[in-house]
Design an enzyme around this catalytic site. Structure first.
Site, PDB file in Angstrom:
ATOM      1  N   GLN A 577       0.447  -1.136  -0.167  1.00  0.00           N
ATOM      2  CA  GLN A 577      -0.406  -0.439   0.328  1.00  0.00           C
ATOM      3  C   GLN A 577       0.864   1.207  -0.436  1.00  0.00           C
ATOM      4  OE1 GLN A 577      -2.732   0.022  -0.771  1.00  0.00           O
ATOM      5  NE2 GLN A 577      -2.934   1.889  -0.370  1.00  0.00           N
ATOM      6  N   GLU A 578       2.237   1.409   0.913  1.00  0.00           N
ATOM      7  CA  GLU A 578       2.823   2.062   0.818  1.00  0.00           C
ATOM      8  C   GLU A 578       3.213   2.839  -0.174  1.00  0.00           C
ATOM      9  OE1 GLU A 578       3.367   4.577   2.911  1.00  0.00           O
ATOM     10  OE2 GLU A 578       2.085   4.090   4.694  1.00  0.00           O
ATOM     11  N   SER A 579       4.381   1.713  -1.341  1.00  0.00           N
ATOM     12  CA  SER A 579       4.995   2.146  -1.897  1.00  0.00           C
ATOM     13  C   SER A 579       4.631   1.198  -2.904  1.00  0.00           C
ATOM     14  CB  SER A 579       6.381   1.883  -1.816  1.00  0.00           C
ATOM     15  OG  SER A 579       6.722   0.286  -1.061  1.00  0.00           O
TER      16      SER A 579
END
Length: 722
Positions: A577-579
């Site tokens: 989700q973050e990267s």
């Protein structure tokens, strides 16, 4: 008020628990076989080898196994092992050992014969036999002149006249692009070469700089400008795209993109003028329907209504969105009666649209907020039937279960949860449903310490491309596989479903995880019945879902998750989700790397783990995961190992979570998530745990088998070598 008619509140839940029928598997296998040529094995049988399963291992890990297969294995495993082992030796500058394996292999392994000759040349060069290396490359030039591999030979030979041949014959080969870039570095004033890069390397790094030089040329044609505008558009350079499209032929697409680029750049009046030009010159083109919707967004008050009415009248695909916009505009003008009539038309004529699903869900939530759970149920029910492709369908089914519980109808509630798990096994709400049904899939309160078994992903057989490309890909020869694919792949503007999936697989092998995941995920948006059928078949295979939820950096994740006593699938879910697994990605506020660690946070963490920040690099995967998992452990400790609160804090910060704990009731975690006031964090929590659930059902054999008992849509996780 419009009421939803139906025979009963839970009629749609009949048969909620289903199992995958054996007949379906038999028919699927028959279908695969029927698509092969007479007497030819299908790819999933043709490309089977013990060697493929070793590709994901490091060179030291697989060395002894490859030696054993190369010496004692049976053909064709023996030849594959020799090639891969020789490649490993070349990688570590052991040219003589490589040659011992490669000499004569081109005769025994013809599918990779020219690549074997080039490997032999490379091995000769390592041991200083440059003349023999040159002879082998020229042999490839002579004997394989029409194959993409010849470009590699020409590139390595490096003579200008040979490179001219590659540029003329193989403009889509990545090494041809490198030849062109080398020439442009010496002399940038070569528009014919810049146009080749624009046409064939539109998404490659550095292409915007090439275009910025190209647009200075005085004699570009309108068709050249259309190409330039298209490449700027693909690379999100909207100001430059608008300027280029202004000089291009006035097609519906060029006018729309010019106007949209101006609109994105806040030049609303100029955008409106171009949209109107498009509407006048291309009144029946489908993109004109989108132009009318955009124009309605620009216009104020009642002026927008006439544009929306044109869409409703002439463009049925965009009509639901136009009706939604019209109803909202009428409501903002205090014309409630006309707004209600418009919503009624939307539900009556376009009840299976996403716009209808959004309206139904909004009405369901309004009823639930007022504790009218029967009406909420009635509004949500059609979403699960008429809007099954909507992202809201699993959400509606899950909350029907919650509302049924509040109404004392536990049997109906369980049927609703089973329905969600059966029909939408990939959704966050399938995980929540599975947990409520009592399946051992982890919950917010205990998920952190779970350490599920993980079966690493093996490369699937790509469904498109030549056999040579597929063999290179399955052997982990990623650069050569990419070169073959780019040269073979002619249908780049309108790829088939299989071609787009294969393109995504190649992007993943190149480390382009963000765009690779996007390429694969967008397959579900295909519109024609034929494409939807192809996607439906592909999405029943675990290879599709594992590519959509890839598992890069497995060893680093495993190491630091174990050290921090964190569930490795939760770490992976957060990282996705973050990267999207891009190690060098940086947010506008400076968060960096795989787990998007802020430099200030890293400075705070470093001394606590006995490290000096000067020795750490946030773009280094190992360092980033080390710091990110430490912080994720820290957020868990703050909230008594409640993973939902820890993940919310990772996104919004502990101050906001502390405030929400004071203002939002905590008895029901699903209600808590629904009431998080920050839309970004609310979605973030659902997305991270949706990721976790998909990694669990795709990589853990027990959960994969368990979900398959509920859903025929759950692909089978097969354990063992290819």
């Amino acid at each position: 008020m419009l009421l939803i008619a139906g025979a009963g509140l839970c009629a749609f839940l009949i048969g909620g628990m289903v199992s995958a029928p054996e007949l379906g598997k038999i028919l699927n296998n028959l279908l695969k076989t029927s698509q092969s040529q007479p007497g030819e094995l299908p790819d999933d049988q043709k490309f089977q080898s013990r060697v493929y399963s070793l590709v994901s291992q490091s060179l030291p890990e697989r060395a002894a196994k490859l030696v054993d297969i190369a010496e004692n294995g049976r053909s064709p495993d023996r030849e594959k092992a020799r090639y891969l082992l020789a490649s490993d030796y070349i990688e570590t500058d052991q040219g003589r050992k490589a040659l011992d394996l490669l000499v004569g292999l081109e005769n025994e392994y013809p599918i990779l014969a020219p690549y074997i000759l080039l490997k032999q040349a490379q091995a000769h060069q390592i041991i200083g036999e440059n003349g023999k290396a040159s002879d082998l490359r020229r042999k490839v030039l002579k004997e394989y002149a029409d194959q993409p591999v010849v470009v590699k030979a020409k590139y390595l030979i490096g003579l200008p006249e040979i490179n001219d041949e590659a540029i003329a014959k193989f403009p889509s080969h990545p090494l041809t692009w490198e030849m062109i870039r080398n020439r442009l570095r010496k002399n940038p004033d070569q528009p014919e070469l810049q146009l080749i890069l624009a046409k064939y390397a539109a998404k490659e790094p550095g292409i915007v700089g090439v275009l910025n030089q190209l647009v200075k040329q005085p004699n570009l044609t309108p068709e050249n400008w259309d190409l330039i505008g298209s490449v700027y558009w693909q690379n999100n350079q909207f100001a430059q795209a608008a300027n280029a499209y202004a000089k291009a032929p006035k097609t519906a697409q060029s006018l729309y993109r010019q106007a949209r680029s101006l609109q994105i750049g806040k030049k609303r009046d100029q955008a409106a003028a171009i949209y109107k030009q498009q509407i006048e010159q291309h009144p029946d083109d489908e993109q004109t329907g989108t132009a009318l919707l955009r124009l309605a967004d620009i216009e104020k008050g009642k002026a927008a209504i006439s544009y929306l009415d044109q869409v409703i009248e002439k463009f049925p695909k965009q009509a639901p969105a136009a009706l939604e916009k019209k109803a909202k505009r009428l409501a903002s003008l205090k014309d409630r009666q006309s707004a209600d009539a418009t919503w009624k038309i939307l539900l009556g004529q376009y009840g299976n649209s996403q716009a209808a699903a959004k309206y139904r869900w909004r009405m369901a939530l309004d009823k639930a907020k007022n504790k009218d759970y029967v009406s909420a149920w009635q509004w949500a029910q059609p979403i699960t039937i008429e809007n099954k492709k909507s992202i809201l369908a699993p959400r509606a089914g899950f909350w029907i279960g919650k509302w049924a519980t509040l109404l004392g109808k536990q049997e109906d509630a369980n049927a609703a949860y089973q329905y969600v798990l059966s029909q939408f096994p990939q959704s966050y709400y399938a995980w929540r449903s599975a947990r409520i049904l009592g399946l051992d899939v982890g919950d917010f309160s205990n998920l952190r310490l779970m350490n599920p078994e993980i079966i690493p992903r093996q490369r699937p057989v790509p469904p498109a491309g030549s056999n040579t490309f597929k063999e290179l890909y399955l052997l982990g020869q990623d650069r050569d596989a990419w070169h073959e694919w780019e040269t073979e792949f002619k249908n780049k503007s309108k790829p088939t479903v299989n071609e787009q999936f294969t393109k995504g697989l190649i992007q993943l092998t190149r480390g382009q995880n963000l765009i690779g995941i996007a390429t694969i995920s967008k397959l579900e948006d295909r519109e024609t019945p034929e494409e939807q059928a192809e996607y439906a078949a592909l999405s029943k295979q675990i290879t599709y879902w594992q590519a959509r939820y890839p598992f890069p950096y497995f060893q680093e994740i495993k190491q630091w998750s174990n050290q921090r006593k964190l569930n490795p699938l939760l770490v992976t879910a957060l990282m996705r989700q973050e990267s999207r697994f891009q190690p060098k990605i940086r947010s506008i506020v400076g968060a960096t790397g795989l787990m998007q660690v802020m430099p200030t946070t890293a400075d705070w963490i470093a001394p606590q783990i006995g490290m000096n920040m000067k020795d750490l690099d946030l773009e280094n995967p190992n360092d980033n995961i080390m710091l990110g998992t430490w912080y994720l452990d820290h957020t868990h400790q703050q909230y008594s190992n409640n993973s939902m609160l820890a993940i919310a804090s990772y996104n919004a910060g502990p101050g906001n979570v502390a405030k929400w704990l004071r203002t939002i009731p905590k008895q029901d975690p699903d209600e808590f998530v629904k009431e998080i006031p920050f839309g970004e964090t609310r979605n973030y929590v659902r997305l991270v745990f949706g990721n976790y659930w998909n990694y669990l059902r795709l990589y853990n054999p027990d959960i994969s088998a368990l979900v398959a008992k509920y859903s025929e849509s759950q692909p089978e996780l097969v354990i063992g070598d290819n």
